[in-house]
Design a protein around this motif. Structure first.
Motif, PDB file in Angstrom:
ATOM      1  N   HIS A   6       4.491-103.625 -50.845  1.00 52.13           N
ATOM      2  CA  HIS A   6       5.440-102.578 -51.265  1.00 52.13           C
ATOM      3  C   HIS A   6       6.858-103.106 -51.094  1.00 52.13           C
ATOM      4  N   HIS A  43      10.287 -98.753 -58.561  1.00 53.82           N
ATOM      5  CA  HIS A  43      10.088 -97.339 -58.899  1.00 53.82           C
ATOM      6  C   HIS A  43       9.920 -97.188 -60.412  1.00 53.82           C
ATOM      7  N   GLU A  89       5.654 -98.600 -58.213  1.00 53.17           N
ATOM      8  CA  GLU A  89       5.554 -97.390 -57.381  1.00 53.17           C
ATOM      9  C   GLU A  89       5.816 -96.192 -58.282  1.00 53.17           C
ATOM     10  N   SER A 115       3.116 -92.267 -55.262  1.00 61.02           N
ATOM     11  CA  SER A 115       4.012 -91.671 -54.264  1.00 61.02           C
ATOM     12  C   SER A 115       4.259 -90.208 -54.581  1.00 61.02           C
ATOM     13  N   HIS A 117       7.326 -88.066 -53.992  1.00 59.27           N
ATOM     14  CA  HIS A 117       8.724 -87.924 -53.570  1.00 59.27           C
ATOM     15  C   HIS A 117       9.286 -86.557 -53.951  1.00 59.27           C
ATOM     16  N   HIS A 161       3.430 -94.738 -48.299  1.00 57.55           N
ATOM     17  CA  HIS A 161       3.953 -93.912 -47.195  1.00 57.55           C
ATOM     18  C   HIS A 161       3.306 -92.529 -47.185  1.00 57.55           C
ATOM     19  N   ASP A 227       8.177-101.609 -47.853  1.00 54.85           N
ATOM     20  CA  ASP A 227       9.109-100.849 -48.710  1.00 54.85           C
ATOM     21  C   ASP A 227      10.507-101.485 -48.672  1.00 54.85           C
TER      22      ASP A 227
HETATM   23 ZN   LIG Z   1       8.664 -94.396 -51.950  1.00 49.76          ZN
END
Ligand SMILES: [Zn+2]
Ligand SMILES: [Zn+2]
Length: 267
Positions: A6, A43, A89, A115, A117, A161, A227
């Motif tokens: 990541h 991302h 991601e 993810s 978010h 995460h 990350d």
């Molecule tokens: Zn993230």
């Protein structure tokens, strides 16, 4: 074997650098830290090809880069013999699974991270804050319900995460991780052990040991990630991640190739 699966392809100042030469400093730090293989997971919301998926201004404002140079940068580095994998991601958007699948499908990913978010326009780690809008217990419930749906969408190979909702150190009074671990186990997706939480207000690894133990009991595979948003963070504090994994009984980690996972002995 140790992998860092990541990280975001940036220059030393943390600025977007989707260029094959930007890969080298990440590989260099990985070598220094004893990491055998790294994977880039920019991302998805930075790429104009994904624009149709997003509604939150945080995502739509950033959606301006072409995806092709990013993919090419990582593939070229791999062709030069560097131990790198191509990932992404992806923010899970509940109800848009078909669109997500068709947008992501044409590219040669080694793996996709899922993810959570944002949930219904509320930010888990951004504004407006989920826990302020819904309250702590309801915010936690919604977060893990959405994470379970992300797992069951089968769009992803690993969940990044996985208890991000604790990022600011605002914790539900008590929480039963068994139902979400069960949903993850049924889906076959892996969970990520991430050192990023150590650098956030909560000051802990993701996920909580009880959550990881519930996953271990159900044979959920794991990946590892820093990350890193700049090269210097690759492999950062992986000793602690390894200790957490061992403490709940994990002996292997997952490596991905063309979206096929295999287990390797945890180094
Ligand atoms: Zn993230
Ligand atoms: Zn990330």
């Amino acid at each position: 074997m140790i992998v860092d699966y990541h990280m975001h392809l940036r220059n030393g100042r943390g600025e977007i650098a989707h260029d094959t030469w930007a890969v080298e400093p990440f590989v260099e730090i990985a070598r220094q830290e004893g990491v055998d293989e790294i994977g880039f997971t920019e991302h998805a919301y930075y790429f104009e090809q994904t624009r149709a998926l997003w509604t939150h201004p945080y995502q739509t404002e950033r959606c301006v880069y072409d995806l092709e140079p990013y993919v090419e940068a990582v593939l070229q580095a791999r062709e030069r013999g560097l131990p790198v994998k191509l990932g992404l991601e992806v923010d899970y958007v509940q109800g848009r699974e078909h669109e997500m699948h068709s947008l992501l499908e044409p590219y040669p990913w080694d793996y996709l991270l899922g993810s959570v978010h944002f949930i219904d326009g509320l930010g888990v780690d951004g504004e407006p804050r989920l826990l302020e809008a819904l309250g702590v217990d309801e915010g936690w419930r919604r977060y893990f319900e959405t994470l379970a749906a992300a797992a069951q969408s089968r769009l992803f190979d690993s969940l990044s995460h996985p208890d991000l909702v604790k990022i600011f150190g605002v914790l539900a009074a008590s929480f039963d991780y068994n139902p979400v671990a069960e949903a993850i186990a049924e889906s076959g997706v892996a969970v990520e052990v991430s050192t990023a939480g150590l650098r956030k207000p909560v000051g802990e690894l993701y996920p909580h040991p009880d959550f990881l133990a519930a996953c271990r009991e159900r044979n959920v595979p794991v990946t590892l990630g820093s990350d890193a948003h700049k090269p210097v963070l690759v492999g950062r504090e992986f000793d602690r991640a390894r200790d957490l994994l061992r403490s709940v009984g994990y002996e292997t980690i997952t490596l991905f190739d063309g979206r096929r996972g295999r287990q390797e002995q945890l180094g």
